[in-house]
Design an enzyme around this catalytic site. Structure first.
Site, PDB file in Angstrom:
ATOM      1  N   GLY A  28      12.807  32.661  54.057  1.00 38.35           N
ATOM      2  CA  GLY A  28      12.748  34.132  53.618  1.00 38.35           C
ATOM      3  C   GLY A  28      13.882  35.040  54.307  1.00 38.35           C
ATOM      4  O   GLY A  28      14.485  35.911  53.683  1.00 38.35           O
ATOM      5  N   GLY A  51       9.144  27.971  54.934  1.00 37.19           N
ATOM      6  CA  GLY A  51       8.552  26.620  55.672  1.00 37.19           C
ATOM      7  C   GLY A  51       7.930  25.510  54.392  1.00 37.19           C
ATOM      8  O   GLY A  51       8.063  24.521  54.760  1.00 37.19           O
ATOM      9  N   ARG A  66       9.622  39.182  47.526  1.00 34.04           N
ATOM     10  CA  ARG A  66       8.547  38.518  47.285  1.00 34.04           C
ATOM     11  C   ARG A  66       7.417  39.373  46.285  1.00 34.04           C
ATOM     12  O   ARG A  66       6.839  38.459  45.633  1.00 34.04           O
ATOM     13  CB  ARG A  66       7.753  38.130  48.477  1.00 34.04           C
ATOM     14  CG  ARG A  66       8.470  36.857  49.388  1.00 34.04           C
ATOM     15  CD  ARG A  66       7.999  36.877  50.651  1.00 34.04           C
ATOM     16  NE  ARG A  66       8.342  35.396  50.992  1.00 34.04           N
ATOM     17  CZ  ARG A  66       8.260  34.994  52.237  1.00 34.04           C
ATOM     18  NH1 ARG A  66       7.634  35.571  53.377  1.00 34.04           N
ATOM     19  NH2 ARG A  66       8.722  33.882  52.734  1.00 34.04           N
ATOM     20  N   LYS A 125      15.773  28.288  65.127  1.00 40.71           N
ATOM     21  CA  LYS A 125      15.355  27.281  65.749  1.00 40.71           C
ATOM     22  C   LYS A 125      15.580  25.888  65.332  1.00 40.71           C
ATOM     23  O   LYS A 125      15.125  25.545  64.207  1.00 40.71           O
ATOM     24  CB  LYS A 125      13.891  27.577  66.156  1.00 40.71           C
ATOM     25  CG  LYS A 125      13.525  28.408  67.233  1.00 40.71           C
ATOM     26  CD  LYS A 125      11.982  28.969  67.046  1.00 40.71           C
ATOM     27  CE  LYS A 125      11.379  27.732  67.922  1.00 40.71           C
ATOM     28  NZ  LYS A 125       9.628  27.983  67.772  1.00 40.71           N
TER      29      LYS A 125
END
Ligand code: ADP
Ligand code: MG
Length: 395
Positions: A352, A376, A34, A199
């Site tokens: 990520g 996200g 990043r 998840k």
């Protein structure tokens, strides 16, 4: 959306919101992807004689100063990558930040301390967020939004500051948006989406929306066990989200009705414990022993997934296929990464951990069409949501 080419930045103090939220271990940066992604926009601004004030968050300090989440190590790494001194402010928008901003000459750069040390950054209260945004905005004359990984957040530095200063999108955000458009408008087909990660609840919204857009959805990672269970298989001690079973069943039904192909693993690497040195073996996906947990898709599934990517023209991938951080459970992620590359399709990796996995497993980043810096954010865009940070840049 205005870009930095539309701004006259020479001699001006420019606040640049970037995404520098890198993984840290014992104060050391374990993946600087990043930071590297933020360099081109900063460099361009410096070359044009701007006085660049970079701001970013790190982790979740929840409005408190947490020394272990200081951006100081990031300032050092950013300096190395820029080949320039990065002045580091010891606060976010206080005395040190003001003095640092005022001390900049044309073509010089500073980094502010972790934005989330200030409660106003993430506050849901408009007044509290606005008050902090006022202080941040006062440091600069112009704003450039380039932190793609944070554009889905209605945070002060993302949403409120661009409403206070003349603004533009940085090159990173402009590039990310161009790629996301290609995944949502006039998609080249077949369009395959690979989803994994931990998840299922994080990814339900995107599955919901993709059921009307993708031709194939391949599922692996920790979320796959909720799918296997929904199909009536036992999953042992694997990750399972019981409360999502009904939703997942409905998705499988809808996929069948609308002709979207769901590809689930046929075998799974099942281990006796969540550990690299645990006993492990590949077992059929419908025969996971009760005392084991699935930590990767198996070798047959790796081949199956690659074969379902081979003729795709567009592929979006989010979420590792297994616990790639441990060597015995990295094969599925490796197979999917290679499958993307071999497809020759327009390939986008988002997330990520997925981006980190690609690098950690030794793949050449250039072998993919695009590696997104925002997990996200790209998921919410693909869900069809309005992203506050993009909206603020467009206004
Ligand atoms: P991304 O950051 O790319 O969006 P996620 O954050 O959703 O991905 O998920 C990444 C994590 O999922 C990784 O840390 C990986 O270890 C974990 N994971 C993948 N497969 C499993 C599994 N079978 N069981 C538990 N965790 C898993
Ligand atoms: Mg992640």
């Amino acid at each position: 959306m205005r870009t930095i080419d539309d701004l006259d930045v020479s001699g001006k103090r420019v606040l640049v919101r970037t995404d520098l939220n890198v993984p840290l271990q014992d104060g050391r940066i374990t993946d600087d992807g990043r930071i590297r992604a933020s360099v081109p926009t900063i460099k361009k601004l410096l070359d044009r004689g701007a006085r660049v004030i970079v701001c970013a968050h790190l982790g979740r300090p929840k409005g408190e100063v947490r020394p272990e989440l200081s951006l100081a190590p990031v300032a050092a790494r950013l300096g190395e990558l820029l080949g320039a001194d990065v002045a580091f402010a010891s606060d976010v928008a206080g005395d040190s930040a003001r003095a640092t901003a005022e001390g900049l000459a044309d073509g010089q750069v500073a980094l502010l301390e972790n934005l989330r040390f200030e409660a106003g950054e993430t506050s849901k209260d408009d007044a509290e967020r606005g008050a902090f945004a006022d202080r941040l905005a006062a440091l600069a004359e112009l704003y450039v939004g380039d932190g793609f990984g944070a554009v889905h957040r209605r945070h002060a530095s993302v949403y409120d500051v661009p409403r206070r200063l003349p603004h533009a999108a940085g090159d990173l955000i402009a590039a990310e948006v161009a790629v996301l458009r290609r995944l949502t408008e006039d998609v080249e087909r077949p369009y395959a989406v690979v989803l994994g990660g931990s998840k299922v609840s994080d990814k339900l919204g995107v599955i919901d929306n993709l059921l009307g857009k993708a031709d194939r959805i391949l599922v692996g990672g920790g979320m796959v066990f909720t799918f296997l269970k929904a199909q009536g298989h036992e999953v042992g001690k694997s990750l399972l989200e019981e409360d999502q079973l009904d939703t997942v069943r409905e998705y499988l039904r809808r996929a069948e009705d609308s002709g979207v192909e769901f590809v689930l693993p046929v075998d799974v690497v099942a281990a006796t414990a969540f550990a690299a040195d645990a006993d492990h073996e590949a077992v059929p996906a419908d025969a996971i022993p009760a005392d084991r947990l699935g930590l990767d898709i198996g070798p047959e599934s790796g081949e199956l997934f690659a074969s379902r990517l081979a003729d795709a023209r567009t592929v979006f991938w989010n979420g590792p296929m297994g616990v790639f951080e441990m060597k015995p459970y990295a094969q599925g992620t490796r197979a999917v990464a290679q499958g993307l590359i071999d497809s020759g399709a327009f390939t986008v990796v988002g997330g990520g951990d997925s981006a980190a996995a690609v690098r950690q497993l030794g793949f050449d980043e250039d072998a993919f069409s695009h590696i997104s810096t925002g997990g996200g954010a790209s998921l919410e865009y693909l869900e069809g949501k309005t992203l506050p940070g993009l909206q603020a840049l467009e206004d």
